[in-house]
Design an enzyme around this catalytic site. Structure first.
Site, PDB file in Angstrom:
ATOM      1  N   CYS A 157      -6.002  10.088-123.847  1.00 33.17           N
ATOM      2  CA  CYS A 157      -5.101  11.218-124.081  1.00 33.17           C
ATOM      3  C   CYS A 157      -4.816  11.989-122.794  1.00 33.17           C
ATOM      4  O   CYS A 157      -3.813  12.695-122.706  1.00 33.17           O
ATOM      5  CB  CYS A 157      -5.656  12.139-125.164  1.00 33.17           C
ATOM      6  SG  CYS A 157      -7.298  12.765-124.845  1.00 33.17           S
ATOM      7  N   HIS A 158      -5.663  11.810-121.790  1.00 31.10           N
ATOM      8  CA  HIS A 158      -5.432  12.489-120.502  1.00 31.10           C
ATOM      9  C   HIS A 158      -4.188  11.948-119.794  1.00 31.10           C
ATOM     10  O   HIS A 158      -3.672  12.594-118.893  1.00 31.10           O
ATOM     11  CB  HIS A 158      -6.662  12.366-119.597  1.00 31.10           C
ATOM     12  CG  HIS A 158      -7.028  10.960-119.247  1.00 31.10           C
ATOM     13  ND1 HIS A 158      -7.777  10.153-120.102  1.00 31.10           N
ATOM     14  CD2 HIS A 158      -6.747  10.207-118.164  1.00 31.10           C
ATOM     15  CE1 HIS A 158      -7.942   8.970-119.526  1.00 31.10           C
ATOM     16  NE2 HIS A 158      -7.324   8.976-118.352  1.00 31.10           N
TER      17      HIS A 158
END
Length: 156
Positions: A120-121
């Site tokens: 998700c980064h």
């Protein structure tokens, strides 16, 4: 079963069982005591260590996160973002077939239970800005720089 490992970004807690890893999270605590690693979590620990040493770009651990069907679709889309690349929330919404679902995609991204492994980064704002990150924007920046280091060192 759970275990924890020390990473450059803090203590990482791994939870799972024979069905797979259900949660990987970064803790805000600094104190760390080495503990015995349950057999079912050994591969996850080894792969996370290899990731942080720069030896691993693609995780192959068995994952078993809890979430809605929509959240799982978003997390699968996150898993398709290659190491060192980013996508915007808008691009993810388009990939999932609903450009108007951008807020729902962002919300599902924020509920990702598998820190680092489901990347998700790698999701940023449409304008290239670093947007919210449960682990803190400084960790998001660190991870993006780690995966895609600048070609030239900054002089100042």
């Amino acid at each position: 079963m759970t275990t924890s490992i020390k990473t450059p970004l803090g203590i990482c807690k791994i939870t799972g069982d024979a069905l797979g890893i259900s949660k990987i999270e970064i803790l805000e605590q600094e104190d760390f005591q080495q503990e015995e690693i349950p057999k079912e979590l050994e591969v996850a620990v080894e792969q996370l260590k290899r990731y942080f040493s720069g030896e691993l770009k693609d995780f192959t651990i068995k994952m078993n996160p809890s979430g809605t069907e929509f959240q799982k679709q978003v997390w699968q889309a996150l898993n398709r973002i290659p190491y060192g690349e980013t996508r915007s929330y808008l691009e993810l919404s388009k990939e999932l077939g609903n450009v108007k679902a951008i807020r729902a995609v962002a919300a599902a991204n924020g509920k990702n239970p598998l820190w680092i492994v489901t990347p998700c980064h790698r999701v940023i704002g449409s304008d290239g800005s670093l947007t919210g990150y449960a682990g803190g924007l400084w960790r998001k920046k660190w991870l993006l720089d780690f995966e895609n280091p600048p070609l030239q060192q900054e002089l100042f």
